[in-house]
Design a protein around this motif. Structure first.
Motif, PDB file in Angstrom:
ATOM      1  N   LYS A  24       0.803  -1.239  -0.397  1.00 30.42           N
ATOM      2  CA  LYS A  24      -0.027   0.171  -0.172  1.00 30.42           C
ATOM      3  C   LYS A  24       1.137   1.655   0.116  1.00 30.42           C
ATOM      4  N   ALA A  25       2.061   1.524   0.678  1.00 30.01           N
ATOM      5  CA  ALA A  25       2.564   2.316   0.639  1.00 30.01           C
ATOM      6  C   ALA A  25       3.444   3.164  -0.733  1.00 30.01           C
ATOM      7  N   ALA A  26       4.014   1.619  -1.045  1.00 33.38           N
ATOM      8  CA  ALA A  26       4.203   1.649  -1.912  1.00 33.38           C
ATOM      9  C   ALA A  26       3.274   2.321  -3.509  1.00 33.38           C
ATOM     10  N   GLU A  27       2.474   2.306  -3.590  1.00 33.03           N
ATOM     11  CA  GLU A  27       1.759   2.494  -4.601  1.00 33.03           C
ATOM     12  C   GLU A  27       0.840   3.752  -3.822  1.00 33.03           C
ATOM     13  N   GLY A 100      -1.839  10.385  -1.724  1.00 32.65           N
ATOM     14  CA  GLY A 100      -1.881   9.404  -3.502  1.00 32.65           C
ATOM     15  C   GLY A 100      -1.771  10.509  -4.433  1.00 32.65           C
ATOM     16  N   THR A 101      -1.911   9.790  -6.093  1.00 34.93           N
ATOM     17  CA  THR A 101      -2.071  10.251  -6.678  1.00 34.93           C
ATOM     18  C   THR A 101      -3.742  11.473  -6.850  1.00 34.93           C
ATOM     19  N   ILE A 102      -3.761  12.131  -7.730  1.00 36.19           N
ATOM     20  CA  ILE A 102      -4.880  12.873  -8.286  1.00 36.19           C
ATOM     21  C   ILE A 102      -6.257  11.203  -7.786  1.00 36.19           C
ATOM     22  N   GLU A 103      -6.301  10.818  -8.806  1.00 38.44           N
ATOM     23  CA  GLU A 103      -6.664   9.644  -9.741  1.00 38.44           C
ATOM     24  C   GLU A 103      -6.825   9.419  -8.284  1.00 38.44           C
ATOM     25  N   TYR A 104      -5.351   8.511  -7.472  1.00 38.47           N
ATOM     26  CA  TYR A 104      -5.799   7.533  -6.535  1.00 38.47           C
ATOM     27  C   TYR A 104      -6.797   7.941  -5.299  1.00 38.47           C
ATOM     28  N   ALA A 105      -7.107   9.170  -5.172  1.00 39.23           N
ATOM     29  CA  ALA A 105      -7.410   9.737  -3.615  1.00 39.23           C
ATOM     30  C   ALA A 105      -8.384  10.396  -4.474  1.00 39.23           C
ATOM     31  N   GLU A 106      -9.207  10.416  -5.584  1.00 38.95           N
ATOM     32  CA  GLU A 106     -10.705  10.285  -6.136  1.00 38.95           C
ATOM     33  C   GLU A 106     -11.384   8.828  -6.313  1.00 38.95           C
ATOM     34  N   GLU A 107     -10.443   7.979  -6.711  1.00 35.50           N
ATOM     35  CA  GLU A 107     -11.307   7.377  -6.219  1.00 35.50           C
ATOM     36  C   GLU A 107     -11.273   6.487  -4.820  1.00 35.50           C
TER      37      GLU A 107
END
Length: 289
Positions: A24-27, A100-107
């Motif tokens: 998870k940390a790596a992602e 996280g990235t914006i994409e990851y945060a929005e998901e």
């Protein structure tokens, strides 16, 4: 002391983030891409510090004083049957939306919104509640931001400046608004005003007192870990406002208790910070490029 530090850090990370914490940390930290926030932003500073352990306990105690929010927690969160799972989900949400990235945060936010849409019911007094209710989302957000900021200012390595504290409130509100909160506060003064406005809705209930007993007296921890946890609890209690302590039937404000309790909170957060900054854990985090 290196094996002790490494072992404690790995144990804490596993409890907070789950057994697959390294992945998870790596992602979260290692995935390249644009982010809402960056290293050096106040929200990054606060949410990456060990004082969040104190702030998290304080937030749960404070949030429990809203009967409708507490009814949702008691009925759907599994805080008793699966407390570590709930902690893992909460910490994962904060990490994803902060680092996280914006994409990851929005998901992540979309997933939480889907879960909230299914959570509804009636409180013991018959009033209906829904986890997606913007008013309840407001309360949860206010209690969290106030708790995380208060804990950092008291138990962090160095307090934020007034301007940075305002920025932290604003940045946290940007995430809360995407989740469904309405017009989150943008300054510390506005945060306090919004908290004060909720006071008529807050009260001690059997459920809120049960949460307090569970968190303070019977946490799901081995005996060896309870002294350290007790330090974090002491810090959480002393940082609560006096009215909240009275409602939860906790010790009132009293210098003979509060000063040592606050010092225990400083020590507890310091130990967690020491363990969580072990170099063996650092490779899982990669600066956002």
């Amino acid at each position: 002391m290196r094996p002790v530090r490494r072992g404690l850090g790995q144990t804490l990370r596993a409890k907070v983030a789950g057994d697959d914490a390294p992945a998870k940390a790596a992602e979260i930290w290692g995935t390249p891409g644009e982010r809402w926030f960056a290293p050096g932003d106040p929200i990054w500073t606060v949410h990456s510090d060990a004082s969040m352990f104190v702030g998290g306990i304080r937030a749960l105690l404070l949030q429990s004083l809203h009967p409708l929010a507490m009814a949702g927690v008691a009925g759907h969160s599994g805080y008793r049957s699966d407390p570590w799972g709930r902690l893992e989900r909460t910490s994962g949400y904060l990490a994803s939306t902060t680092f996280g990235t914006i994409e990851y945060a929005e998901e992540t936010i979309a997933q939480v919104r889907r879960i909230h849409a299914r959570i509804r019911g009636k409180a013991p007094d018959g009033r209906p509640y829904a986890a997606s209710d913007p008013h309840l989302l407001d309360w949860v957000h206010l209690a969290e931001v106030d708790s995380f900021l208060t804990a950092y200012q008291r138990f962090g390595p160095a307090p934020l400046s007034p301007a940075d504290a305002d920025t932290y409130v604003r940045q946290s509100g940007e995430v809360a608004a995407r989740l469904g909160a309405t017009t989150p506060p943008t300054t510390v003064a506005e945060l306090q005003e919004r908290l004060d406005a909720f006071r008529p809705e807050l009260e001690s209930t059997a459920a809120s007192r049960d949460v307090a007993r569970f968190l303070l007296l019977s946490p799901p921890l081995p005996l060896a870990a309870r002294p350290g946890y007790g330090m974090l609890v002491a810090g959480a209690i002393t940082s609560l406002p006096g009215w909240a302590r009275r409602e939860l039937r906790l010790p009132p404000r009293f210098a003979a208790w509060d000063w040592p309790g606050e010092q225990l909170g400083v020590v507890g957060a310091g130990v967690v910070r020491w363990a969580m900054t072990d170099p063996s854990l650092a490779h899982d985090r990669r600066s956002a490029g």
